[in-house]
Write a protein that holds these residues in place. Structure first.
Motif, short mmCIF file in Angstrom:
data_model
loop_
_atom_site.label_atom_id
_atom_site.label_comp_id
_atom_site.label_asym_id
_atom_site.label_seq_id
_atom_site.Cartn_x
_atom_site.Cartn_y
_atom_site.Cartn_z
N ASN A 57 0.77 -1.01 0.12
CA ASN A 57 -0.02 -0.03 0.13
C ASN A 57 0.60 1.22 0.02
N SER A 58 0.35 2.35 -0.64
CA SER A 58 1.00 3.56 -0.89
C SER A 58 2.68 3.43 -1.18
N VAL A 59 3.13 2.89 -2.12
CA VAL A 59 4.29 2.69 -2.46
C VAL A 59 4.97 3.85 -3.31
N THR A 60 5.99 4.53 -2.38
CA THR A 60 6.53 5.56 -2.70
C THR A 60 8.01 5.39 -2.86
N GLY A 61 8.70 6.36 -3.49
CA GLY A 61 10.19 6.13 -3.41
C GLY A 61 10.99 7.19 -4.22
N THR A 72 23.61 15.08 -16.60
CA THR A 72 23.62 16.34 -16.13
C THR A 72 22.47 16.59 -14.85
N ALA A 73 21.49 16.11 -14.99
CA ALA A 73 20.46 16.24 -13.84
C ALA A 73 19.41 15.23 -13.89
N VAL A 74 18.94 14.74 -12.70
CA VAL A 74 17.68 14.17 -12.61
C VAL A 74 16.49 14.98 -12.36
N THR A 75 15.63 14.82 -13.19
CA THR A 75 14.74 16.16 -13.56
C THR A 75 13.46 15.59 -12.56
N ASP A 76 13.35 14.46 -12.38
CA ASP A 76 12.07 13.76 -11.82
C ASP A 76 12.48 12.67 -10.97
N GLY A 77 12.94 12.85 -9.69
CA GLY A 77 13.56 11.65 -8.94
C GLY A 77 12.29 11.28 -7.97
N VAL A 78 11.11 11.53 -7.93
CA VAL A 78 9.95 11.31 -7.03
C VAL A 78 9.24 10.18 -7.61
N LEU A 79 9.02 9.10 -6.90
CA LEU A 79 8.22 8.11 -7.51
C LEU A 79 6.88 7.82 -6.63
N ASP A 80 6.06 7.47 -7.31
CA ASP A 80 4.81 7.26 -6.28
C ASP A 80 3.58 6.19 -7.14
N PHE A 81 4.06 4.96 -6.82
CA PHE A 81 3.22 3.83 -7.35
C PHE A 81 1.88 3.50 -6.83
N GLU A 111 19.54 3.92 -9.21
CA GLU A 111 19.12 3.22 -8.01
C GLU A 111 17.59 3.83 -7.71
N VAL A 112 17.03 2.83 -7.73
CA VAL A 112 15.36 3.12 -7.17
C VAL A 112 15.07 2.48 -5.58
N GLU A 113 14.56 3.23 -4.83
CA GLU A 113 14.42 2.95 -3.50
C GLU A 113 13.00 3.23 -3.28
N LEU A 114 12.55 2.20 -2.77
CA LEU A 114 10.98 2.24 -2.44
C LEU A 114 10.50 1.92 -0.87
N TRP A 115 9.47 2.40 -0.57
CA TRP A 115 8.79 2.12 0.67
C TRP A 115 7.40 2.02 0.47
N ASP A 116 6.78 1.09 1.55
CA ASP A 116 5.13 1.24 1.37
C ASP A 116 4.93 1.58 2.88
#
Length: 166
Positions: A57-61, A72-81, A111-116
């Motif tokens: 539930n509520s997986v983000t990362g 040169t840049a990570v322009t969107d590094g916020v994940l919301d599954f 690297e992708v880091e996720l939490w629920d």
């Protein structure tokens, strides 16, 4: 001397996430060929599957570049599954800009880091490879046929030993 000590392990049924597929989408701010080219803006499409027995539930990362050159840049590094039900998958995007000076074959590590919501944590690493390609446009003409070259992508343009252009 060998000592045997019994160990009891309590395995809880829960969500188990797997980053099972990543591909480069350069259709919004690149040439749309699906390759990571120097100077392009890329959306890394991240597919995550829940192979566990319980919902996540509520997986983000976060999506991060962990290399030293090439981006040169990570322009969107916020994940919301959001919710990833047991036995199902979902996707999200991590976006980045490729350095215009990135060379062909350069591996770009991420690297992708996720939490629920329950506090479970997952860490994944993967790489995308820079494919330095050049587009050519024009016409090939021979005695029989004229063919347009629009949309053809080549990795290198060279000459044959006989001196004719390819």
């Amino acid at each position: 001397m060998q000592i045997e000590v019994p160990i009891e392990v309590d395995v809880q049924a829960g969500p188990i996430l797997d980053l099972f597929w990543v591909f480069a989408d350069d259709s919004a701010a690149g040439d749309g060929d699906g390759y990571v080219d120097p100077g392009e803006s890329i959306d890394a499409v991240l597919f995550v599957e829940n192979i566990g027995e319980a919902d996540a539930n509520s997986v983000t990362g976060t999506f991060s570049f962990v290399g030293t050159t090439g981006v040169t840049a990570v322009t969107d590094g916020v994940l919301d599954f959001g919710l990833i039900s047991a036995g199902f998958f979902w996707f999200d995007f991590g976006s980045f800009d490729v350095d215009p000076a990135a060379v062909d074959g350069l591996e770009l590590p991420f690297e992708v880091e996720l939490w629920d919501a329950a506090g479970h944590h997952w860490l994944f690493t993967f790489s995308l490879t820079v494919e330095a390609r050049s587009s050519i446009r024009g016409t090939i003409t021979d005695a029989v046929t004229t063919l347009p070259l629009s949309g053809i992508s080549v990795k290198a343009v060279c000459a044959t030993d006989s001196g004719s252009d390819i």
